[in-house]
Scaffold this active site. Structure first.
Site, PDB file in Angstrom:
ATOM      1  N   TYR A  15       0.817  -1.223   0.000  1.00 55.63           N
ATOM      2  CA  TYR A  15       0.000   0.000   0.000  1.00 55.63           C
ATOM      3  C   TYR A  15       0.851   1.275   0.000  1.00 55.63           C
ATOM      4  O   TYR A  15       0.309   2.361  -0.089  1.00 55.63           O
ATOM      5  CB  TYR A  15      -0.945   0.021   1.213  1.00 55.63           C
ATOM      6  CG  TYR A  15      -1.936  -1.119   1.278  1.00 55.63           C
ATOM      7  CD1 TYR A  15      -2.197  -1.925   0.170  1.00 55.63           C
ATOM      8  CD2 TYR A  15      -2.632  -1.402   2.447  1.00 55.63           C
ATOM      9  CE1 TYR A  15      -3.103  -2.982   0.240  1.00 55.63           C
ATOM     10  CE2 TYR A  15      -3.542  -2.446   2.519  1.00 55.63           C
ATOM     11  CZ  TYR A  15      -3.760  -3.236   1.411  1.00 55.63           C
ATOM     12  OH  TYR A  15      -4.665  -4.274   1.494  1.00 55.63           O
TER      13      TYR A  15
ATOM     14  N   HIS B 214      -0.416 -12.023   1.298  1.00 57.81           N
ATOM     15  CA  HIS B 214      -1.389 -11.132   0.652  1.00 57.81           C
ATOM     16  C   HIS B 214      -2.190 -11.833  -0.460  1.00 57.81           C
ATOM     17  O   HIS B 214      -3.401 -11.653  -0.568  1.00 57.81           O
ATOM     18  CB  HIS B 214      -0.646  -9.909   0.093  1.00 57.81           C
ATOM     19  CG  HIS B 214      -1.473  -8.666   0.043  1.00 57.81           C
ATOM     20  ND1 HIS B 214      -0.961  -7.421   0.312  1.00 57.81           N
ATOM     21  CD2 HIS B 214      -2.765  -8.464  -0.266  1.00 57.81           C
ATOM     22  CE1 HIS B 214      -1.912  -6.520   0.172  1.00 57.81           C
ATOM     23  NE2 HIS B 214      -3.023  -7.124  -0.183  1.00 57.81           N
TER      24      HIS B 214
HETATM   25  N1  LIG Z   1      -6.247  -8.348   1.051  1.00 59.37           N
HETATM   26  C1  LIG Z   1      -6.519  -7.725  -0.066  1.00 59.37           C
HETATM   27  O1  LIG Z   1      -6.172  -8.163  -1.160  1.00 59.37           O
HETATM   28  C2  LIG Z   1      -7.292  -6.455  -0.026  1.00 59.37           C
HETATM   29  C3  LIG Z   1      -7.427  -5.781   1.160  1.00 59.37           C
HETATM   30  N2  LIG Z   1      -8.115  -4.594   1.226  1.00 59.37           N
HETATM   31  C4  LIG Z   1      -8.238  -3.922   2.541  1.00 59.37           C
HETATM   32  O2  LIG Z   1      -9.614  -3.587   2.756  1.00 59.37           O
HETATM   33  C5  LIG Z   1      -9.743  -2.185   2.916  1.00 59.37           C
HETATM   34  C6  LIG Z   1     -11.104  -1.691   2.455  1.00 59.37           C
HETATM   35  O3  LIG Z   1     -11.399  -2.004   1.112  1.00 59.37           O
HETATM   36  P1  LIG Z   1     -11.327  -0.937  -0.074  1.00 59.37           P
HETATM   37  O4  LIG Z   1     -11.345  -1.704  -1.331  1.00 59.37           O
HETATM   38  O5  LIG Z   1     -10.215  -0.029   0.168  1.00 59.37           O
HETATM   39  O6  LIG Z   1     -12.647  -0.116  -0.049  1.00 59.37           O
HETATM   40  P2  LIG Z   1     -14.001   0.081   0.788  1.00 59.37           P
HETATM   41  O7  LIG Z   1     -15.012  -0.900   0.314  1.00 59.37           O
HETATM   42  O8  LIG Z   1     -13.690   0.169   2.229  1.00 59.37           O
HETATM   43  O9  LIG Z   1     -14.472   1.499   0.237  1.00 59.37           O
HETATM   44  C7  LIG Z   1     -13.674   2.629   0.314  1.00 59.37           C
HETATM   45  C8  LIG Z   1     -14.469   3.822  -0.169  1.00 59.37           C
HETATM   46  O10 LIG Z   1     -15.572   4.064   0.703  1.00 59.37           O
HETATM   47  C9  LIG Z   1     -15.648   5.439   1.036  1.00 59.37           C
HETATM   48  N3  LIG Z   1     -16.245   5.552   2.381  1.00 59.37           N
HETATM   49  C10 LIG Z   1     -15.782   5.022   3.533  1.00 59.37           C
HETATM   50  N4  LIG Z   1     -16.625   5.294   4.553  1.00 59.37           N
HETATM   51  C11 LIG Z   1     -17.653   6.003   4.034  1.00 59.37           C
HETATM   52  C12 LIG Z   1     -18.830   6.576   4.594  1.00 59.37           C
HETATM   53  N5  LIG Z   1     -19.133   6.445   5.878  1.00 59.37           N
HETATM   54  N6  LIG Z   1     -19.646   7.271   3.753  1.00 59.37           N
HETATM   55  C13 LIG Z   1     -19.360   7.404   2.443  1.00 59.37           C
HETATM   56  N7  LIG Z   1     -18.262   6.871   1.853  1.00 59.37           N
HETATM   57  C14 LIG Z   1     -17.410   6.180   2.651  1.00 59.37           C
HETATM   58  C15 LIG Z   1     -14.229   5.937   0.968  1.00 59.37           C
HETATM   59  O11 LIG Z   1     -14.174   7.307   0.650  1.00 59.37           O
HETATM   60  P3  LIG Z   1     -13.646   8.418   1.714  1.00 59.37           P
HETATM   61  O12 LIG Z   1     -12.174   8.184   1.872  1.00 59.37           O
HETATM   62  O13 LIG Z   1     -13.979   9.696   1.040  1.00 59.37           O
HETATM   63  O14 LIG Z   1     -14.420   8.221   2.983  1.00 59.37           O
HETATM   64  C16 LIG Z   1     -13.656   5.094  -0.193  1.00 59.37           C
HETATM   65  O15 LIG Z   1     -13.892   5.718  -1.431  1.00 59.37           O
HETATM   66  C17 LIG Z   1      -8.543  -1.646   2.158  1.00 59.37           C
HETATM   67  O16 LIG Z   1      -8.280  -0.305   2.420  1.00 59.37           O
HETATM   68  C18 LIG Z   1      -7.463  -2.620   2.578  1.00 59.37           C
HETATM   69  O17 LIG Z   1      -7.008  -2.309   3.868  1.00 59.37           O
HETATM   70  C19 LIG Z   1      -8.714  -4.084   0.094  1.00 59.37           C
HETATM   71  C20 LIG Z   1      -8.592  -4.711  -1.115  1.00 59.37           C
HETATM   72  C21 LIG Z   1      -7.873  -5.953  -1.264  1.00 59.37           C
HETATM   73  O1  LIG Z   2      -4.886  -5.280  -0.789  1.00 56.94           O
HETATM   74  C1  LIG Z   2      -5.016  -4.824  -1.880  1.00 56.94           C
HETATM   75  O2  LIG Z   2      -5.406  -3.593  -2.150  1.00 56.94           O
HETATM   76  C2  LIG Z   2      -5.312  -3.501  -3.533  1.00 56.94           C
HETATM   77  C3  LIG Z   2      -5.246  -2.219  -4.074  1.00 56.94           C
HETATM   78  O3  LIG Z   2      -4.035  -1.643  -3.601  1.00 56.94           O
HETATM   79  C4  LIG Z   2      -5.576  -4.787  -3.992  1.00 56.94           C
HETATM   80  O4  LIG Z   2      -6.102  -5.271  -5.032  1.00 56.94           O
HETATM   81  C5  LIG Z   2      -4.743  -5.553  -3.114  1.00 56.94           C
HETATM   82  O5  LIG Z   2      -4.958  -6.880  -3.066  1.00 56.94           O
END
Ligand SMILES: NC(=O)C1=CN([C@@H]2O[C@H](COP(=O)(O)OP(=O)(O)OC[C@H]3O[C@@H](n4cnc5c(N)ncnc54)[C@H](OP(=O)(O)O)[C@@H]3O)[C@@H](O)[C@H]2O)C=CC1
Ligand SMILES: O=C1O[C@H](CO)[C@@H](O)[C@@H]1O
Length: 320
Positions: A57, A117
Site C-alpha cells: 500500500y 497477501h
Molecule cells: N487483502 C486484499 O487483497 C485487499 C485488502 N483490502 C483492505 O480492505 C480495505 C477496504 O477495502 P477498499 O477496497 O479499500 O474499499 P471500501 O469498500 O472500504 O471502500 C472505500 C471507499 O468508501 C468510502 N467511504 C468510507 N466510509 C464512508 C462513509 N461512511 N460514507 C461514504 N463513503 C465512505 C471511501 O471514501 P472516503 O475516503 O472519502 O471516505 C472510499 O472511497 C482496504 O483499504 C485494505 O485495507 C482491500 C482490497 C484488497
Molecule cells: O490489498 C489490496 O489492495 C489492492 C489495491 O491496492 C488490492 O487489489 C490488493 O490486493
C-alpha cells in the site's frame, strides 16, 4: 451491552487473541497516501483499535508516523492496538525480509497479524515507480502477470509457519488473504498451523457462503475487504441496501458493516475522511432474517468489485 459501537466488538482468533471487529483499511489511492497519517490518527482517537495495512500500500510509513505521535501523546499504547500487515507476492520467497521491512516502515517491534497477501509468486522486476524500486504488479508485454513459474504459492505460508513455530517475536499470528477454498484445503493438508485469518472480498454481493462455512468449520476467522465495494463505495447505491437503511433509520454504509460484523466477519472499511471514519463506528442490530435476505441476494446477484488482472492466475478465483 445493548447498543455497542462497532469499535467495542472483538472476535476471538484460533490463537486465543482478540481481534477488533472493525478496523481502518489503508489501501488508499495513490494521491491519497499522504492523508493516511491523519486518517489513522482520526480512527484511533475515535476508538478504532485495528489498522489494516500492507507493504504494497506504500503507506506503512505514514501509518508509522501516526502511531508514533499517538504513542507520544499518550493517546494509545502499543498493546492496545491490533496491527495487520501483509507479504506481497513479489516477496513470496523472502517473507522474513518483507516482515522486517514492514516493521521498519511502521516503527513498531511487532505486528499482531501477518497475512500472505495473495497465493501467487511474482518475479521481482526493477521499477523506479514501484514499491521500494520493485514493480508491484509485474507483467509480461501482453499484460499477463509475470509469475515465477518455479514458485509455489504455499511456500510463503510455510515460511510464515516456520517462523511462527520458532516463536518469532516480530508477529503474534499468521494468516492468508485471497485464498479460495481449494487452496485452503491444500494448506490444511500440508501445514500444521491453521491460519488465524483469511482476508477476502466479502459483502452482500459476494457473500462467500461456502468459504464461510469451511472457515467456520476449521477455526479460520474471515475478514472482509472492500465492504463498500471499494472506491466510490458503489454498494451504498444499491437499492436493497438503501431500502434496509430506511428500515433501520441508518445509512447503507451502516448496513454493509453490520452485514459482516453480525455474522462474525471482521471488516476494514477504508476512509481518509474523518467524518466517515467516525460514522463507520455506528453499530446496527441487523436481524438474522435480514442477514439471510442479504446472503440470498448475494448468491443471485454476485459481483466482485476488486478485479485485479493478476487474479486470473488463480484458477477459479473470478468465479468465486
Ligand atoms: N487483502 C486484499 O487483497 C485487499 C485488502 N483490502 C483492505 O480492505 C480495505 C477496504 O477495502 P477498499 O477496497 O479499500 O474499499 P471500501 O469498500 O472500504 O471502500 C472505500 C471507499 O468508501 C468510502 N467511504 C468510507 N466510509 C464512508 C462513509 N461512511 N460514507 C461514504 N463513503 C465512505 C471511501 O471514501 P472516503 O475516503 O472519502 O471516505 C472510499 O472511497 C482496504 O483499504 C485494505 O485495507 C482491500 C482490497 C484488497
Ligand atoms: O490489498 C489490496 O489492495 C489492492 C489495491 O491496492 C488490492 O487489489 C490488493 O490486493
Amino acid at each position: 451491552m445493548l447498543h455497542p459501537k462497532n469499535t467495542e466488538i472483538y472476535f476471538t482468533l484460533n490463537t486465543g487473541a482478540k481481534m477488533p471487529a472493525l478496523g481502518l483499511g489503508t489501501a488508499n489511492e495513490i494521491e491519497q497516501i499522504p492523508e493516511t497519517k491523519q486518517a489513522v490518527k482520526a480512527a484511533i482517537k475515535s476508538g478504532y483499535r485495528l489498522i489494516d495495512t500492507a507493504w504494497a500500500y506504500r503507506c506503512e510509513d505514514r501509518v508509522g508516523e501516526a502511531l508514533k505521535e499517538l504513542f507520544e501523546e499518550g493517546a494509545i499504547k502499543r498493546e492496545d492496538i491490533f496491527i495487520t500487515t501483509k507479504v506481497w507476492p513479489t516477496h513470496w520467497d523472502i517473507a522474513s525480509d518483507s516482515i522486517s521491512r514492514s516493521l521498519e516502515n511502521l516503527g513498531v517491534e511487532y505486528v499482531d497479524l501477518v497475512l500472505q497477501h495473495w497465493p501467487l509468486c511474482f518475479n521481482r522486476v526493477e521499477d523506479k515507480d514501484g514499491v521500494d524500486g520493485i514493480a508491484r504488479n509485474p507483467t509480461h508485454l501482453d499484460g499477463s502477470a509475470n509469475i515465477n513459474e518455479e514458485g509455489d504459492y504455499l511456500s510463503t505460508y510455510k515460511q510464515l509457519e516456520k517462523m511462527y513455530l520458532a516463536k518469532d517475536p516480530r508477529f503474534k499470528a499468521i494468516g492468508v488473504s485471497n485464498y479460495p477454498l481449494d487452496y485452503l484445503q491444500r494448506l490444511l493438508k500440508e501445514c500444521r498451523v491453521v491460519p488465524a485469518v483469511n482476508q477476502v472480498e466479502i459483502h452482500p454481493q459476494l457473500p462467500q457462503m461456502e468459504l464461510r462455512d469451511f472457515c467456520t468449520e476449521h477455526g479460520i476467522r474471515l475478514e472482509s475487504y472492500s465492504p463498500f465495494g471499494a472506491t466510490g463505495s458503489p454498494l451504498t447505491k444499491n437499492a436493497l441496501m438503501q431500502k434496509l437503511a430506511e428500515k433501520y433509520s441508518c445509512t447503507p454504509n451502516d448496513i454493509l458493516l453490520a452485514y459482516n460484523i453480525r455474522q462474525g466477519v471482521v471488516t476494514v472499511p477504508r476512509s481518509v475522511n474523518p467524518k466517515n471514519i467516525v460514522a463507520n463506528i455506528e453499530f446496527i442490530s441487523l436481524t438474522k432474517e435480514d442477514s439471510s435476505v442479504l446472503n440470498k441476494y448475494g448468491l443471485e446477484n454476485s459481483q466482485r468489485f476488486r478485479n485485479e488482472k493478476f487474479a486470473e492466475s488463480i484458477p477459479g478465483f473470478r468465479e468465486n
